[in-house]
Scaffold this motif. Structure first.
Motif, PDB file in Angstrom:
ATOM      1  N   UNK A  80       0.832  -1.214   0.000  1.00  0.00           N
ATOM      2  CA  UNK A  80       0.000   0.000   0.000  1.00  0.00           C
ATOM      3  C   UNK A  80       0.861   1.256   0.000  1.00  0.00           C
ATOM      4  N   UNK A  81       1.950   1.207   0.761  1.00  0.00           N
ATOM      5  CA  UNK A  81       2.815   2.380   0.830  1.00  0.00           C
ATOM      6  C   UNK A  81       3.434   2.662  -0.535  1.00  0.00           C
ATOM      7  N   UNK A  88       1.372   7.260  -6.310  1.00  0.00           N
ATOM      8  CA  UNK A  88       0.251   8.124  -6.667  1.00  0.00           C
ATOM      9  C   UNK A  88       0.434   9.552  -6.156  1.00  0.00           C
ATOM     10  N   UNK A  89       1.083   9.701  -5.014  1.00  0.00           N
ATOM     11  CA  UNK A  89       1.129  11.027  -4.401  1.00  0.00           C
ATOM     12  C   UNK A  89       2.472  11.733  -4.533  1.00  0.00           C
ATOM     13  N   UNK A 111       2.170   1.974  -3.448  1.00  0.00           N
ATOM     14  CA  UNK A 111       1.141   2.578  -4.297  1.00  0.00           C
ATOM     15  C   UNK A 111       0.881   4.029  -3.918  1.00  0.00           C
ATOM     16  N   UNK A 112       0.824   4.274  -2.615  1.00  0.00           N
ATOM     17  CA  UNK A 112       0.615   5.648  -2.161  1.00  0.00           C
ATOM     18  C   UNK A 112       1.723   6.558  -2.660  1.00  0.00           C
ATOM     19  N   UNK A 165      -5.823   8.587  -2.179  1.00  0.00           N
ATOM     20  CA  UNK A 165      -5.869   7.219  -2.702  1.00  0.00           C
ATOM     21  C   UNK A 165      -6.322   6.258  -1.600  1.00  0.00           C
ATOM     22  N   UNK A 198      -6.048   2.272   3.550  1.00  0.00           N
ATOM     23  CA  UNK A 198      -5.875   0.834   3.778  1.00  0.00           C
ATOM     24  C   UNK A 198      -4.621   0.516   4.571  1.00  0.00           C
ATOM     25  N   UNK A 199      -3.680   1.435   4.573  1.00  0.00           N
ATOM     26  CA  UNK A 199      -2.474   1.198   5.382  1.00  0.00           C
ATOM     27  C   UNK A 199      -2.772   1.293   6.874  1.00  0.00           C
ATOM     28  N   UNK A 259      -5.276   3.537  -0.966  1.00  0.00           N
ATOM     29  CA  UNK A 259      -4.135   2.865  -0.343  1.00  0.00           C
ATOM     30  C   UNK A 259      -3.749   3.496   0.990  1.00  0.00           C
ATOM     31  N   UNK A 260      -3.884   4.804   1.061  1.00  0.00           N
ATOM     32  CA  UNK A 260      -3.485   5.493   2.293  1.00  0.00           C
ATOM     33  C   UNK A 260      -4.328   4.993   3.455  1.00  0.00           C
TER      34      UNK A 260
END
Lengths: 331, 294, 518
Positions: A147-148, A154-155, A150-151, B257, B262-263, B259-260
């Motif tokens: 997840x990190x 994206x960011x 992907x974050x 997102x 979900x972390x 994902x943020x």
């Protein structure tokens, strides 16, 4: 039945079962098999692609051999891999533009290993000094890492010039050197060397023996005067570094960039491969090569025959299950 | 933020529960296995297979309940090799579990490809009872029931003994293999049911790899909760809330997102673990048991 | 009712071709305590496992309560009224004593912990047990675990009570109480019950058994019925049983250990004098560590200091604190006058502090690793066996071969996994590891536990010869006979403190017993 024939039985069984499944969904299994083999092994392009695919898998195998030999379950290789790949993909183009190709490649690999190690550090420390089970913590960190990554893509690390979120791209000419005019990159001999080196390290060296005593029995390791927490920490950290290196090699050798939501999840395939090889580096290299052929071949077959490439997972699973039935073992 | 209304809160809570129920079912199932000394890494595959079977049967028959039953049945079917290999033949539990997960991933991807890949059918929203799908209440009741079982029945004590010192249980006249086998099949049923819930109720659609690690989260929940079933519920709600928050924020137009968000639960559990330092597992977890073989 | 309650006929059991029980027949009569004697490896423990249903015999039959079985399952054993107390208790450490007793009922039932607790107290009272039934089994000392095991054997109503070394972990007084209670239980003759008592203590058997069967190498080597036992004198009977246990020709050991025969049997254990002015090899000064509360003691070169005490009074902590495995919280450890308190275990090993673990299988050795490497596990990386971190097989093999020859280790090959060796041979390997190089002080932690008489005698001879060569020894043992046969002085350890130190000699046994039962 001879021993050799019996050893081949699981593979025959897997082929039979997979063939039956294919027939059931209306695909000619022989045609499918031919495509897989041709595109994975018996065509110049296919074999090159398989060899390139083998590089990260081999490094993950080395990572797992190190951890399993010490009796530690690093099940977080996917997170370590992806985060390291992302960091490498984001930094290598910048390094390349500023300091040149050598810096980009060496720096990228070093950063990848560091990132992987850093992502393993918390589970390693918790296991070493707090006795916290590493299966739980490495799995958690793996999800967190994916997840990190992907974050970040994206960011923070997003290439402003693309529509799909992805990192900057390292130009093809600046990636790891190709070997003998093929598409196979330098990562393969590197990875092969590391797997075999890991095998020798674990079986022939003093540090390897320390790790084996730890894997055999932490109580015995303590009794022998070994620094168990430090050894535990080092093994998991090293395992993380190698998984990270796998990510770096895959990016610098093949992809050049990481797209958001990309996660090849190699870990789940390599864990059983390494266990089947009984943590032996030579066997692990062989099993991993087979996996690489299979995954490249089935990806081609997916395009050609419309059978999803994930079908190769069924083959791997049946081999594993029938081997497990034939030969119970414990780590 | 204009969207933070009571209506939004209700929706968020509803979303949380919907996302939590599959994790709750799977987590409770995994908890039973782990207490009995079987680490069931195949739960990811069992949930995925249950998701496909549940969706396919519900879509074909038009009955969600038939679909749920099919999901549970397929979960049991996938648990059978685990029982035969790991309990009867003492094969390695982690290898077998991973193999089962791989098999389920490959097969469901293929089946999805030949059945739904072009049409991507959706199931209609389920009929509700007081605003929730009836299985939600059943899952909560099951959680309470298992909490009671682990603490207040001999079966609970037997499960614990099977996971810690199976020889002691064997000597007291209980068949360890049968108990562990029952635990593994129960896990399969609950995991399959959770998977079916995921595709039929939570999503209304089947997508390959849709469990996306839910099974592994169940393993973590079970390991952290040890014998307290209510802790599985707490953990499932925590993860459910984060998933629900991700969609809710998107609905609010907040450009973060998913994902943020979900972390967050993973980070939270890591912080809890690092802070509290819990996490001892049953001593015989993952170890095959054979009478007389010390 | 005249027939036996339990009868074994020609019971055989082999493990990987090795005979553990080679056709054992015996009968347990109602109202009788039947003692089963034999040295380690005679087949006693296998017999217990067969009766508990944890092993199935290869041949022969077991008749109990009028029913014949080719082999029992645990459920059948329980249903037949066989209650077994094992020497090494099988308890679930994460459950309480009461919960451990409750295991085995129908799963849907509620565990009635309070009632089980009361029953435990009630049954335990008869034996003088004071253990709380709500204590976690994992927190119990070996002696307390034995108590649970004995109560559990009686728990479900018994017809045949099988007690495997019930007194080996208990103190002298506690043993006496248990035996007294067994005598009471035996007297319930009309109930048609019998007690099978497995023991290695001759006097215990002679004191309370109505019939004695001696096992040797898996077969019955002799039986003494009530008439013989009533007829013979104690010394005569003892001699007779010993020859049944060890054979007529083989004396138990070169310097026979007293089998519970009063004090001090070997006049001067090592034959060296301890002058007043000798500087001590080891000196502990007010040593504090988890489990140790201010230990001060000295050991002179060539001296063997025995440590007596009930298990769980700080023996392991003492050994580990000396070896450097357990950090001291205060106080000091000095070797030959030099403080080593801050040194880790590996450094202390190099300086000559050696520690023989009491758990040779799980702590002292790494089972899957070869014998040759196990001999060097405390020196990993040291030349000439490793050069620049690389293993030197030739040097390691030579070293292993020397140990195999010097210590008479029976191994198929120096590179065979050590777990494939017998317990006695593993212990010899570990002895050779600790005696290798230049040891100054050796902590021997229960060096003979689980060994047969011959292997034990060999180990004890090694301990003596090390002392003769000037090595200081700390000998921790639960076996008082061993301590009195080897040690110059005996310290009694009680709750992490030294309760007193007694010079070995006439009257020492009484003094030590007094300290231990204070």
């Amino acid at each position: 039945m001879t021993r050799r024939a019996r050893a081949l039985l699981p593979f025959a069984l897997a082929l039979l079962l997979c063939g039956a499944v294919l027939l059931a969904v209306g695909v000619d299994p022989f045609e499918y098999g031919a495509v897989v083999l041709r595109r994975g092994l018996f065509s110049p392009r296919g074999v090159q692609e398989s060899l390139s695919r083998a590089a990260p898998l081999l490094l993950i195998a080395a990572s797992l051999m190190l951890s399993f030999r010490a009796g530690l379950w690093n099940l977080g290789v996917d997170g370590q891999f992806l985060l390291a790949a992302t960091v490498t993909a984001a930094t290598a183009p910048v390094l390349d533009a500023t300091f040149g190709r050598a810096a980009a490649l060496l720096g990228g690999l070093a950063l990848a290993a560091l990132t992987g190690a850093a992502w393993a550090a918390l589970p390693a420390a918790l296991r070493a000094w707090r006795g916290l089970n590493e299966i739980v913590t490495t799995l958690m960190m793996s999800f967190l890492g994916v997840s990190l990554a992907n974050t970040l893509i994206k960011l923070v690390l997003r290439d402003p010039d693309t529509t799909v979120p992805q990192t900057l791209t390292l130009p093809v000419a600046e990636r790891l050197p190709r070997l003998f005019g093929s598409t196979v990159h330098l990562g393969l001999p590197l990875a092969l060397g590391i797997v075999l080196g890991m095998h020798l390290l674990l079986t022939r060296s003093a540090i390897g023996l320390r790790l084996r005593v730890l894997g055999e029995s932490p109580r015995a390791a303590r009794h022998m005067g070994l620094d168990v927490p430090r050894l535990t920490f080092t093994a998991l950290l090293g395992s993380g570094a190698l998984a990270g290196l796998a990510g770096g090699v895959d990016i610098l050798g093949v992809w050049g960039t990481v797209r958001a939501d990309w996660n090849p999840a190699y870990g789940l395939m390599v864990v059983p491969a390494v266990l089947l090889a009984r943590l032996n580096g030579y066997w692990a290299a062989l099993v991993v090569a087979l996996l690489a052929v299979l995954s490249v071949g089935t990806e081609s077959a997916a395009v050609r025959l419309g059978v999803p490439s994930y079908f190769n997972l069924v083959f791997v699973a049946v081999v594993l299950l029938s081997l497990g039935a034939a030969r119970p073992r414990r780590v | 933020m204009a969207g933070l209304t009571p209506g939004f809160a209700t929706q968020f809570a509803a979303g949380t529960l919907t996302a939590a129920v599959p994790l709750l079912l799977g987590g409770l199932g995994e908890q039973i296995s782990e207490r009995a000394g079987v680490l069931n890494v195949g739960i990811e595959g069992m949930m995925l297979a249950g998701a496909y079977a549940g969706f396919a049967v519900a879509y074909g028959s038009g009955s969600l309940w038939l679909g749920l039953m099919a999901g549970a049945a397929v979960g049991v079917l996938l648990a059978l090799p685990m029982l035969l290999l790991c309990i009867r033949r003492a094969a390695d539990q982690i290898v077998t579990g991973i193999a089962l997960t791989l098999a389920a991933q490959g097969l469901t991807a293929l089946l999805h490809h030949v059945s739904f890949a072009t049409t991507y059918p959706r199931l209609p929203a389920p009929a509700t009872l007081y605003g929730r799908f009836p299985l939600d209440y059943m899952a909560l009741a099951l959680c309470a029931g298992l909490a009671w079982l682990h603490r207040n029945t001999l079966l609970g004590l037997h499960l614990q003994a099977a996971g810690v010192q199976p020889a002691a249980l064997d000597q007291s006249g209980i068949n360890v293999a049968r108990l562990r086998g029952g635990a593994v099949l129960t896990t399969g049923a609950l995991a399959g049911l959770g998977g079916a819930y995921l595709s039929e109720i939570s999503a209304g659609v089947f997508v390959p790899f849709m469990t996306n690690g839910a099974g592994f989260i169940c393993i973590v929940l079970a390991m952290l909760a040890r014998r307290r079933a209510l802790l599985v519920l707490a953990g499932a709600l925590l993860f459910g809330a984060s998933q629900s928050a991700a969609t809710a924020l998107q609905l609010l137009g907040v450009d973060v997102p998913s994902d943020v968000v979900q972390m967050l639960p993973f980070a939270m559990v890591m912080v809890l673990l690092a802070g509290l330092g819990a996490g001892r597992l049953p001593a015989a977890l993952g170890q095959p048991y054979r009478r007389g073989g010390q | 009712m005249t027939g036996p309650v339990l009868e074994l006929r020609g019971v055989e059991k082999r493990f990987a071709g090795v005979v553990a029980c080679g056709g054992i027949s015996l009968a347990l009569h109602p109202g009788e305590i039947h003692a089963l004697l034999g040295e380690n490896g005679a087949g006693k423990s296998t017999l217990v496992s067969l009766l508990a249903g944890m092993q199935t015999p290869d041949a022969g039959e077991i008749e109990v309560g009028g029913k014949r079985f080719a082999g029992l399952t645990p459920a059948q054993a329980l249903a037949s009224g066989i209650g077994v107390a094992r020497q090494h208790p099988l308890l679930v450490p994460t459950q309480t004593v009461a919960e451990n007793l409750l295991l085995g009922g129908a799963g849907w039932r509620r565990p009635r912990r309070d009632r089980a607790g009361e029953d435990f107290r009630h049954t335990g009272d008869g034996f003088g047990f004071t253990l709380s039934p709500h204590a976690l089994a994992g927190s119990l000392t070996p002696a307390e675990q034995t108590q649970v095991e004995i109560v559990r054997a009686l728990w479900r109503g018994w017809r045949v009570l099988v007690l495997d070394e019930p007194t080996s972990a208990l103190s002298h007084d506690a043993s006496a109480r248990v035996l007294r209670r067994l005598r009471d239980l035996r007297d319930l003759r009309e109930s048609g019950r019998g007690i099978l008592l497995i023991t290695h203590r001759l006097d215990e058997a002679l004191d309370i058994a109505g019939r004695i069967t001696v096992l040797r190498r898996g077969v019955v080597s002799g039986t003494l019925g009530p008439e013989e036992l009533a007829g013979g004198g104690r010394a005569e009977l003892r001699q007779m049983i010993r020859s049944m246990m060890f054979g007529d020709t083989a004396a138990p050991s070169p310097t026979p250990l007293s089998q519970g025969e009063g004090a001090f049997c070997s006049p001067s254990p090592c034959g060296i004098g301890l002058g007043g002015g000798v500087a001590p090899t080891l000196e502990l000064a007010a040593l504090h560590a988890p489990g140790l509360h201010g230990i001060s003691l000295t050991i002179a070169p060539g001296e063997i200091l025995g440590i007596a005490g009930i298990d769980g009074n700080g023996q392991t902590a003492l050994a580990e604190a000396i070896a450097g495995l357990l950090p001291a919280t205060s106080g000091s450890v000095a070797l030959d006058g030099t403080p080593v308190t801050s040194l880790p275990a590996a450094a202390r090993h190099r300086q000559g502090i050696r520690y023989l673990s009491d758990d040779r299988m799980h702590e002292g050795s790494a089972g899957a690793l070869p014998l040759a490497l196990n001999l060097l596990l405390k020196r990993i990386g040291a030349p000439p066996f490793w050069r620049a971190g690389v293993q030197q097989d030739a040097a390691i093999t030579t070293h292993a071969q020397a140990a195999i020859d010097g210590f008479d280790i029976r191994a198929p090959h120096p590179w065979a996994p050590i777990a494939t060796l017998s317990g006695g041979n593993i212990q010899k390997a570990l002895l050779s590891r600790e005696l290798d190089g230049a040891p100054r002080l050796i902590v021997w932690h229960k060096p003979c536990v689980g060994l047969d008489a011959l292997a034990a005698a060999q180990v004890q001879a090694r301990i003596r010869s090390a002392a003769v060569q000037g090595v200081a020894s700390l000998l921790i043992s639960a076996d008082l006979d061993e301590l009195f046969a080897l040690a110059h002085r005996i310290a009694v350890l009680d709750r992490g403190q030294i309760a007193g130190v007694i010079d070995n000699g006439p009257g020492a046994r009484a003094a030590v017993a007094a300290l231990m039962t204070q």
